[in-house]
Scaffold this active site. Structure first.
Site, short mmCIF file in Angstrom:
data_model
loop_
_atom_site.label_atom_id
_atom_site.label_comp_id
_atom_site.label_asym_id
_atom_site.label_seq_id
_atom_site.Cartn_x
_atom_site.Cartn_y
_atom_site.Cartn_z
N ASN A 123 0.84 -1.21 0.00
CA ASN A 123 0.00 0.00 0.00
C ASN A 123 0.87 1.26 0.00
O ASN A 123 0.77 2.13 0.88
CB ASN A 123 -0.94 -0.01 1.21
N HIS A 126 -8.87 3.64 7.87
CA HIS A 126 -9.33 2.35 7.39
C HIS A 126 -10.78 2.08 7.79
O HIS A 126 -11.50 1.40 7.05
CB HIS A 126 -8.43 1.23 7.92
#
Length: 431
Positions: free
Chosen positions: A253, A284
């Site tokens: 990521n 998140h």
């Protein structure tokens, strides 16, 4: 951004965008769809939140702060004028990245839109970089086909193997009662290995979509081949062969890691590592498992850096000893990563604590013991290396490629140097 002004816009945009995203996450999770993975509005909103906050900080850096106050990375990404409404909406909502991103800097996007990403530059007589001509736009077809093949294989692997080896089986009562410790360790690793390809699929597909539209060109390598990894979000080989926690994070990521570095880690005055992990958890979502994962991850990151600083230099030579060290650290890293991310997959507190208790919180206690026993080296600023560990990968990318922090274009053979063209353009604007 328009009403508040450049002095404080970054703060207001950050709080509003992240706050609004959090409210939406709470609504989605606790009202509509608890415990289920679904493709809904929250995914695009996570990407737009990154873009809004990144742009706000880049405008603040470019229009309010002095150049000498900025880091090289901030100076290269600074936006010197307020975008128009069309530019703003195009950056945030363009079709290429609206569903899965990945995040790109505003300057990279505008450079692509204005067709300047293929300009060739050459030093003039006065030493300044001047655009001489445009090189033929390279074709992304080969890169796109390769990435689509990776997508297909990743999706196939995930759909077949993940059903055979579900992560949830790690907390099955019969499995916990009857399985030996070697079996538990092996199954933990293999089940998490099977869970990763779905991320490989999504991020590689998003990268391929951008490339197919012509975005993502990074310059040419030393052999003259076009590189289409400007906004790539992962490096699969390096992830699976990681011999340290840092190496894994360096290649996982990537664009989100850069965002966390630019809006939080570089600017935090107190405990930047803790703040960065906390921001990552909030971004998140609101599942408790995310917070357990990032708390454990923070502990693992600090310990991995302490161990590496204290022991690695003893195993550099001879090559056989280094190979043995790499094998041992690969095994330890894969177990640590798998142990850390189980709550991220299980989501709930009960299931996550059930897993950790079945392992007797062994790696947690081991980490605490290591931190208590190993000396912590000091940096030049007097901070412990523990405070500087998270997202050091982003700094590494900025320095190694001389690109992500400075409009993200590789210097290749002194001709493909988009960075200095942008710098020259800024100088002209100032004059």
């Amino acid at each position: 951004m328009v009403i508040i002004g450049v002095e404080n816009m970054h703060k207001y945009c950050f709080v509003f965008a992240l706050g609004y995203l959090t409210v939406c996450q709470i609504t989605r999770v606790y009202i509509f769809d608890y415990g289920q993975y679904s493709a809904d509005f929250s995914g695009p909103m996570m990407i737009i939140t990154q873009k809004i906050t990144s742009l706000a900080y880049e405008i603040h850096d470019g229009m309010f702060r002095k150049d000498e106050e900025l880091t090289p990375s901030q100076r290269g990404l600074a936006v010197r004028r307020m975008p128009s409404l069309l530019e703003y909406l195009s950056y945030n909502c363009n079709f290429m990245g609206i569903l899965a991103g990945p995040l790109c800097s505003y300057k990279d996007y505008i450079t692509f839109i204005e067709g300047r990403s293929y300009h060739m530059t050459q030093s003039g007589e006065d030493g300044k970089e001047e655009i001489q001509y445009e090189r033929t736009e390279p074709s992304p077809n080969v890169a796109v086909i390769q990435k689509l093949l990776v997508c297909g294989l990743s999706l196939l692997f995930h759909l077949i193997i993940s059903k055979m080896l579900p992560v949830e089986y790690n907390i099955d009562e019969h499995f916990q009662a009857t399985a030996s410790w070697p079996t538990k360790v092996i199954y933990l690793y293999v089940s998490l290995l099977a869970a990763r390809p779905k991320y490989y699929f999504a991020w590689t597909l998003a990268d391929a979509i951008n490339n197919a539209a012509g975005f993502g060109f990074r310059g040419y390598d030393k052999n003259g081949a076009a590189r289409w990894d400007l906004i790539s979000n992962l490096r699969i080989k390096q992830i699976e062969m990681s011999t340290s926690f840092k190496m894994f994070l360096d290649n996982w990521n990537i664009q989100t890691a850069l965002w966390l570095k630019r809006v939080c880690y570089e600017r935090a005055s107190l405990s930047p590592t803790t703040q960065t992990f906390f921001l990552s958890a909030i971004w998140h979502g609101v599942y408790p498992g995310y917070y357990l994962t990032f708390l454990t991850g923070m502990l693992m990151t600090l310990v991995a850096r302490a161990v590496r600083n204290n022991f690695r230099h003893y195993f550099i030579e001879p090559p056989q000893l280094k190979f043995l060290y790499d094998v041992i650290t690969w095994i330890a890293t894969q177990i640590a990563i798998s142990y850390t991310v189980v709550p991220f997959v299980l989501l709930s507190v009960k299931a996550s604590l059930m897993f950790y208790s079945s392992w007797y919180y062994s790696l947690h206690f081991a980490c605490i013991l290591v931190l208590l026993l190993l000396p912590v080296k000091k940096t030049q600023k007097g901070k412990s290396t523990h405070e500087n560990v998270q997202l050091s990968r982003s700094k590494k990318f900025d320095e190694k490629d001389n690109s992500l922090g400075q409009n993200s274009f590789f210097r290749t053979n002194s001709v493909c140097n988009q960075n200095q063209e942008i710098t020259s353009r800024h100088s002209s604007l100032k004059q």
